[in-house]
Design a protein around this motif. Sequence first.
Motif, mmCIF file in Angstrom:
data_model
loop_
_atom_site.group_PDB
_atom_site.id
_atom_site.type_symbol
_atom_site.label_atom_id
_atom_site.label_comp_id
_atom_site.label_asym_id
_atom_site.label_seq_id
_atom_site.Cartn_x
_atom_site.Cartn_y
_atom_site.Cartn_z
ATOM 1 N N GLN A 1 43.368 39.187 46.423
ATOM 2 C CA GLN A 1 43.433 37.807 45.948
ATOM 3 C C GLN A 1 43.040 36.849 47.060
ATOM 4 O O GLN A 1 43.507 36.971 48.191
ATOM 5 N N GLN B 1 45.012 33.219 40.257
ATOM 6 C CA GLN B 1 44.818 34.604 39.802
ATOM 7 C C GLN B 1 45.984 35.111 38.955
ATOM 8 O O GLN B 1 47.136 35.065 39.379
ATOM 9 N N ASP C 1 37.687 35.187 40.466
ATOM 10 C CA ASP C 1 38.910 35.780 41.008
ATOM 11 C C ASP C 1 38.682 37.239 41.391
ATOM 12 O O ASP C 1 38.848 37.615 42.550
#
Length: 498
Positions: free
Chosen positions: A215, A297, A327
């Motif tokens: 992430q 995310q 993402d």
Amino acid sequence: MRKRLTVAAAFGLSLLLAAPVSASGSHPGADGLGDPYYPTLGNGGYRVSHYDVRLKYQPATDELEGTTTILATATEDLSRFNLDFALKVTEVRVDGRLAAFATSGDQELEVTPARPLAKGSSATVVVRYRDVPSTVQKYGGYTAWRRTPDGAVVAGEPVSAGWWFPSNDHPSDKATFDVSVLVPDGTQVISNGVLAGTGSRAGWTRYDWRENKPQATYLATLAIGKFDVTRGTTASGVPVYNAYSKDLGENAAAARASVERTGELVDWLSGYFGAYPFSSVGGYVPNVRTGGGLETQTRVCYGPGLFARGSNTSVVVHELAHQWYGDSVSLSRWSDIWLNEGFAQYAQFLWSEHENEGTAQELADYVYASYPADDPFWSVRPGDPGEENQLADAVYERGALAVQALRNAVGDETFFRILKGWPTERRYGNATIPEFRAYAERVSGRDLGELLNTWLFTPGKPAVGPVPNAAGAAAVPPAEPKSWKEIRAADAVHADRR
């Protein structure tokens, strides 16, 4: 995403000079990664694999106490390295030993470990801190941390992490996350990934969230307050977790009518983009004064203003499309923003087709015809818009026209192979526009340089619409597609950059 932070003036233009090398061969890491738009974002000399963020928060006073543990690997011999962080630090340890630290710039935390880090070695960095985040203003008066009547929310692009955890704050360095937050009983915590557990003791409740896929730091989010939570699964079995502030007022029903379709829309998007890439999905609507949304995310942040005109599934489609385009496959540098926004906007075009409210071609023709050749709209290059136009309408709308032009050039069968294959092949990584072009050319067997250069990098209105003899090139503009008002309503609200 259309909610944007104005930070360009604060970043300015910087030159990363070669750091002096010590006698041992180690040297300070660079204070930025040299991003063309934000040169001081991120840091040189290491890569992060995991963040463990443990916080205690008191909503009544906005006091935040935290300890973040960072697992990193040195990519060069380091005598010192930087983290991006805006709050007051009380202690730093590297591999268990106290480290010296200092601050500079808007959010540079300079860490000097007791022992230099050798290239290729792993390091455990522990940072302790305490502050009142809403009072911390950087980049000319901006704060990413916004108080709500019952807590706080933090979500922002391109910077927001610095108000709640230290990081290597650039999307090119992605990591997994554990976020554990202690709050007074009766208060809830929303973050990314799955809720791994909760526990209550002596008037306080701890919420443990885990995101086990890479992430980007700007896609990490935190919301603290009192929420109505709904849970479910998509048809394919992905857990859905949605949350709504209890005091949303007149926007509450429209927000629920939109966000509660998340599971359905994820299944629908999977037909175009491939299997959903994460272990959970959902969104939250906090009580904040903003109309912006951000594709944080697995847990999209929707400003209540997005639903001020009523329900809007189109904006939910846009933000969910980002879970694949933005993402899972993240930009390598902020100038590659078309890879995020052009495709998310085009997902709205596809939803319009699905709902029989205007085909993607009709929407492209309408947008093309709506802007005269001398409109400043055509001066923005979606493939490299400049920091000042990074989230301008043209990045979205002309960016979507570029996707439609690609579709027409290669044909539907090849186009949809590209649309699904790209986020599948590049899953959990980063990418640039030239890399996307190379992939599309490999799949299509065609040279796409002239087409993409025209639509992404050349100022001025192309001589024809997204397809030769398009209706948009005619003297009489085409009829407005039924879906356009909903798409445009989301665009207009997204333009609220504060």
